[in-house]
Design a protein around this motif. Structure first.
Motif, PDB file in Angstrom:
ATOM      1  N   VAL A  27       4.439  25.568 -35.909  1.00  0.00           N
ATOM      2  CA  VAL A  27       5.329  24.583 -35.747  1.00  0.00           C
ATOM      3  C   VAL A  27       6.207  24.542 -36.878  1.00  0.00           C
ATOM      4  CG1 VAL A  27       4.171  23.361 -34.116  1.00  0.00           C
ATOM      5  CG2 VAL A  27       3.639  22.891 -36.647  1.00  0.00           C
ATOM      6  N   GLY A  28       6.037  25.634 -37.942  1.00  0.00           N
ATOM      7  CA  GLY A  28       6.988  25.370 -39.066  1.00  0.00           C
ATOM      8  C   GLY A  28       7.062  27.015 -39.315  1.00  0.00           C
ATOM      9  N   MET A  29       8.170  27.594 -39.494  1.00  0.00           N
ATOM     10  CA  MET A  29       8.688  28.894 -39.984  1.00  0.00           C
ATOM     11  C   MET A  29       9.682  29.058 -41.052  1.00  0.00           C
ATOM     12  SD  MET A  29       7.010  30.786 -37.728  1.00  0.00           S
ATOM     13  CE  MET A  29       7.522  32.239 -37.346  1.00  0.00           C
ATOM     14  N   SER A  30       9.884  29.948 -41.756  1.00  0.00           N
ATOM     15  CA  SER A  30      10.833  30.141 -42.703  1.00  0.00           C
ATOM     16  C   SER A  30      12.142  30.233 -41.867  1.00  0.00           C
ATOM     17  CB  SER A  30      10.633  31.410 -43.451  1.00  0.00           C
ATOM     18  OG  SER A  30      10.827  32.584 -42.495  1.00  0.00           O
ATOM     19  N   ILE A  71       1.370  36.283 -33.433  1.00  0.00           N
ATOM     20  CA  ILE A  71       1.590  35.004 -32.952  1.00  0.00           C
ATOM     21  C   ILE A  71       1.402  34.657 -31.454  1.00  0.00           C
ATOM     22  CG2 ILE A  71       3.604  33.240 -32.954  1.00  0.00           C
ATOM     23  CD1 ILE A  71       4.487  34.210 -35.669  1.00  0.00           C
ATOM     24  N   ASP A  72       1.952  35.375 -30.646  1.00  0.00           N
ATOM     25  CA  ASP A  72       1.995  34.960 -29.298  1.00  0.00           C
ATOM     26  C   ASP A  72       0.641  34.780 -28.884  1.00  0.00           C
ATOM     27  OD1 ASP A  72       4.758  34.758 -29.055  1.00  0.00           O
ATOM     28  OD2 ASP A  72       4.990  37.222 -28.543  1.00  0.00           O
ATOM     29  N   GLU A  90       9.127  23.060 -49.777  1.00  0.00           N
ATOM     30  CA  GLU A  90       7.804  22.838 -50.411  1.00  0.00           C
ATOM     31  C   GLU A  90       7.506  24.057 -51.466  1.00  0.00           C
ATOM     32  OE1 GLU A  90       5.849  20.479 -50.106  1.00  0.00           O
ATOM     33  OE2 GLU A  90       6.120  19.258 -48.198  1.00  0.00           O
ATOM     34  N   ARG A  91       6.583  23.904 -52.191  1.00  0.00           N
ATOM     35  CA  ARG A  91       6.372  24.882 -53.276  1.00  0.00           C
ATOM     36  C   ARG A  91       5.271  25.990 -52.647  1.00  0.00           C
ATOM     37  NH1 ARG A  91       6.528  21.028 -58.650  1.00  0.00           N
ATOM     38  NH2 ARG A  91       8.334  20.176 -58.070  1.00  0.00           N
ATOM     39  N   HIS A  92       5.255  27.117 -52.835  1.00  0.00           N
ATOM     40  CA  HIS A  92       4.480  28.278 -52.430  1.00  0.00           C
ATOM     41  C   HIS A  92       3.750  28.918 -53.689  1.00  0.00           C
ATOM     42  CE1 HIS A  92       6.935  27.439 -49.122  1.00  0.00           C
ATOM     43  NE2 HIS A  92       6.214  28.389 -48.225  1.00  0.00           N
ATOM     44  N   ARG A  93       2.728  29.313 -53.381  1.00  0.00           N
ATOM     45  CA  ARG A  93       1.827  30.196 -54.347  1.00  0.00           C
ATOM     46  C   ARG A  93       0.968  31.085 -53.775  1.00  0.00           C
ATOM     47  NH1 ARG A  93      -2.603  30.321 -58.182  1.00  0.00           N
ATOM     48  NH2 ARG A  93      -2.108  31.518 -59.951  1.00  0.00           N
ATOM     49  N   HIS A  94       1.386  32.276 -53.207  1.00  0.00           N
ATOM     50  CA  HIS A  94       0.395  33.068 -52.453  1.00  0.00           C
ATOM     51  C   HIS A  94       1.232  34.681 -52.167  1.00  0.00           C
ATOM     52  CE1 HIS A  94       2.819  33.143 -48.817  1.00  0.00           C
ATOM     53  NE2 HIS A  94       3.154  31.862 -49.295  1.00  0.00           N
ATOM     54  N   ARG A  95       0.242  35.488 -52.095  1.00  0.00           N
ATOM     55  CA  ARG A  95       0.693  36.883 -51.619  1.00  0.00           C
ATOM     56  C   ARG A  95       0.545  37.354 -50.218  1.00  0.00           C
ATOM     57  NH1 ARG A  95      -2.325  37.326 -56.380  1.00  0.00           N
ATOM     58  NH2 ARG A  95      -0.843  38.158 -58.421  1.00  0.00           N
ATOM     59  N   TYR A  96      -0.374  36.736 -49.541  1.00  0.00           N
ATOM     60  CA  TYR A  96      -0.663  37.189 -48.161  1.00  0.00           C
ATOM     61  C   TYR A  96       0.107  36.270 -46.923  1.00  0.00           C
ATOM     62  CZ  TYR A  96      -3.766  40.505 -50.310  1.00  0.00           C
ATOM     63  OH  TYR A  96      -4.209  41.572 -51.096  1.00  0.00           O
ATOM     64  N   GLU A  97       0.432  36.679 -45.891  1.00  0.00           N
ATOM     65  CA  GLU A  97       0.920  36.051 -44.967  1.00  0.00           C
ATOM     66  C   GLU A  97       0.271  36.342 -43.521  1.00  0.00           C
ATOM     67  OE1 GLU A  97       3.560  33.810 -45.153  1.00  0.00           O
ATOM     68  OE2 GLU A  97       4.851  34.468 -47.232  1.00  0.00           O
ATOM     69  N   VAL A  98       0.526  35.409 -42.670  1.00  0.00           N
ATOM     70  CA  VAL A  98       0.031  35.611 -41.283  1.00  0.00           C
ATOM     71  C   VAL A  98       0.804  36.565 -40.792  1.00  0.00           C
ATOM     72  CG1 VAL A  98      -0.276  34.562 -38.887  1.00  0.00           C
ATOM     73  CG2 VAL A  98      -0.857  33.198 -40.814  1.00  0.00           C
ATOM     74  N   LEU A 102       8.481  34.369 -41.243  1.00  0.00           N
ATOM     75  CA  LEU A 102       7.267  33.977 -42.163  1.00  0.00           C
ATOM     76  C   LEU A 102       6.572  32.615 -41.665  1.00  0.00           C
ATOM     77  CD1 LEU A 102       8.431  34.591 -45.766  1.00  0.00           C
ATOM     78  CD2 LEU A 102       7.159  36.318 -44.330  1.00  0.00           C
ATOM     79  N   PRO A 103       5.412  32.741 -41.032  1.00  0.00           N
ATOM     80  CA  PRO A 103       4.718  31.637 -40.424  1.00  0.00           C
ATOM     81  C   PRO A 103       4.470  30.455 -41.548  1.00  0.00           C
ATOM     82  CG  PRO A 103       3.966  33.339 -39.453  1.00  0.00           C
ATOM     83  CD  PRO A 103       4.608  33.812 -40.613  1.00  0.00           C
ATOM     84  N   GLU A 104       4.801  29.149 -41.459  1.00  0.00           N
ATOM     85  CA  GLU A 104       4.504  28.322 -42.534  1.00  0.00           C
ATOM     86  C   GLU A 104       3.543  27.082 -42.059  1.00  0.00           C
ATOM     87  OE1 GLU A 104       5.728  28.303 -45.424  1.00  0.00           O
ATOM     88  OE2 GLU A 104       7.559  29.107 -45.744  1.00  0.00           O
TER      89      GLU A 104
END
Length: 541
Positions: free
Chosen positions: A486-489, A475-476, A462-470, A494-496
């Protein structure tokens, strides 16, 4: 040899050059031709990435990470052909390239000028990276007469000579205003626009005339006479209820037929069955659902162009009309009241702290009332933040985008990440343009998740456009509150994608699925989201 079609616009802006180019490409595809579309934008920005949506509308992102004009979204939606960096250029990019060459000494001490250096660079862009395409359709941004457009107009004039007029066609999109007091359509603005085009040496071959009323035969004859265009090549482009009717209407009015005649091409009649079915479902849906979109750019809907179209596509797939209810997130105190009656809630991407409280209120409303929720990019991050604050009780939790010195940085600036085998690094005070995680990235899905069921696979792109991440450090604790990642790099850092357990449909994604949706191939997440809204409506009904 590849044929080139150049689309210019006159009289006023926003006439729909991009829609015209996209529709023509779709019909030529339906005739069996291979097409590619390109956009030449005259503004001095390198790309629209740092421009406000109020200035330029949506920033579209391609698989290869190019930030581009929203017209590239039209190109992809109408043809299914993915755009690349080779399909979007601006004056800023052209001048940056030429100046970099001058600094390296590539011009061997010559005086660098618009002609030939700038023009040659634009020519190179237009004619490079072509394989076996039958047609290259280039849209020239802006309006004929604008000073910024002159280098591009000079370029396409010269290309008419370089490539041969048998291989180049000029389409001029213009306006035929209806003057109510006179009770007639006026041709003079178009005549003046064509004269402006002629003044730079370009004779249009086809006039595509926007009008809110049918064009009388006398007006068509008059335009052909005064603009030196055959009357049958004065094509009517009337206002439509849906943009997806344009391929059908333009074909019926003879646009693609005249293009083929101009190039002396014998071609089969187009199979437009898919467009007929799309239009039928748009105009005669079996039902309707109301989806609330909570954002801060609701006064300019071009900021959400791809998002709107994706929901229309999902409505087509579910044979319902997606009725969009726009909620201004800056009116935080009234957000909950405005959400009443909506069968689903969506919070799209965005930047900055303006309107954040309203979005958080909307997310809380969706979570507590079991209303289907879809968070995209910033909408996912805020869903995480809302859970951390209101479920985990970390009331001071924040994103460093909204408060750099928060004691609980649940969302943080992405300073480095792996791009394949390459380590990408960013600095807090570095340039803004082109410094985000941009373009297509893979994502691994939990095989037992709802999104894996929706996609029908466990690895997606999928296509991304952002600077910040969780922030992965949280996470725990977040998952203990019922919000699952339920989706990770592929690297697992990187949480997706998030899903809220014990909720009918609560999904947040870090990427922008709207960029990959097509009317004939709607994005599965949007399709399932609208289906969830339909199920919600059925329960309440």
């Amino acid at each position: 040899m590849t044929k080139f079609i150049f689309v210019t616009g006159g009289v006023v802006s926003s006439l729909g050059k991009g829609l015209a180019a996209s529709s023509l490409a779709a019909v030529l595809q339906a005739r069996g031709f291979k097409v590619r579309l390109r956009k030449l934008d005259p503004y001095l920005n390198v790309d629209p990435g740092t421009m406000s949506p109020y200035q330029h509308g949506e920033v579209f992102v391609t698989d290869d990470g190019t930030e581009a004009d929203l017209d590239l979204g039209h190109y992809e939606r109408f043809t299914g052909v993915s755009s690349t960096h080779s399909d979007s250029i601006t004056t800023g990019k052209i001048y940056s390239t030429v100046l970099a060459k001058e600094r390296r000494g590539d011009y061997l001490g010559a005086t660098v000028q618009v002609v030939p250096h700038i023009i040659d660079e634009i020519k190179s862009f237009v004619t490079n990276d072509i394989t076996d395409e039958d047609f290259i359709i280039c849209e020239i941004g802006g309006t004929v007469g604008d000073i910024e457009s002159l280098p591009f107009l000079e370029t396409i004039r010269q290309l008419g000579n370089d490539l041969g007029r048998d291989n180049v066609l000029y389409i001029h999109v213009t306006l035929l205003p209806y003057i109510a007091a006179a009770g007639e359509i006026k041709t003079k603005p178009t005549q003046h626009s064509v004269k402006e085009l002629l003044s730079v040496g370009i004779q249009p071959d086809i006039l595509l005339c926007r009008s809110e009323r049918p064009i009388p035969e006398e007006a068509r004859r008059k335009l052909g006479l005064f603009c030196n265009v055959k009357a049958e090549r004065v094509i009517e482009a009337s206002d439509l209820k849906s943009i997806y009717e344009a391929p059908l209407v333009y074909h019926a009015n003879g646009l693609d037929g005249e293009v083929c005649k101009y190039f002396k091409i014998e071609a089969k009649q187009p199979d437009l069955t898919v467009w007929t079915e799309i239009v039928h479902r748009i105009y005669e849906p079996a039902g309707m659902v109301t989806i609330a979109i909570v954002g801060k750019y609701v006064q300019l809907l071009d900021a959400y162009k791809s998002l709107i179209q994706s929901l229309i596509h999902a409505g087509i797939a579910n044979n319902v009309k997606a009725n969009l209810k726009w909620v201004d997130s800056e009116q935080a105190d009234s957000v909950s009241d405005q959400l009443k009656g909506a069968q689903a809630i969506l919070v799209p991407g965005g930047f900055g702290e303006r309107g954040v409280n309203g979005k958080l209120e909307a997310i809380k409303f969706a979570r507590e009332n079991k209303i289907p929720y879809f968070g995209i990019c910033f909408g996912m991050q805020l869903a995480v933040l809302e859970t951390v604050r209101n479920v985990l009780g970390l009331t001071e939790a924040n994103s460093t985008e909204l408060g750099q010195h928060t004691p609980e940085p649940v969302i943080g600036l992405m300073t480095e990440w792996m791009d394949g085998q390459t380590l990408q690094k960013r600095q807090l005070n570095g340039d803004m343009g082109g410094t985000m995680r941009l373009g297509a990235y893979d994502c691994n899905l939990d095989k037992d998740s709802k999104v894996a069921e929706i996609y029908g696979m466990t690895t997606i792109s999928e296509r991304h456009r952002h600077r910040y991440e969780v922030n992965p450090a949280y996470i725990d604790r977040i998952e203990a509150a019922g919000l699952k990642f339920v989706g990770m790099s592929p690297e697992g850092d990187l949480p997706e994608i998030i899903e809220l357990q014990d909720h009918p449909w609560f999904i947040g994604v870090q990427f922008h699925p709207e960029f990959k949706s097509r009317p004939f191939s709607p994005h599965p997440l949007f399709v399932d989201f609208v289906k969830a809204a339909l199920d919600q409506f059925s329960k309440k009904g």
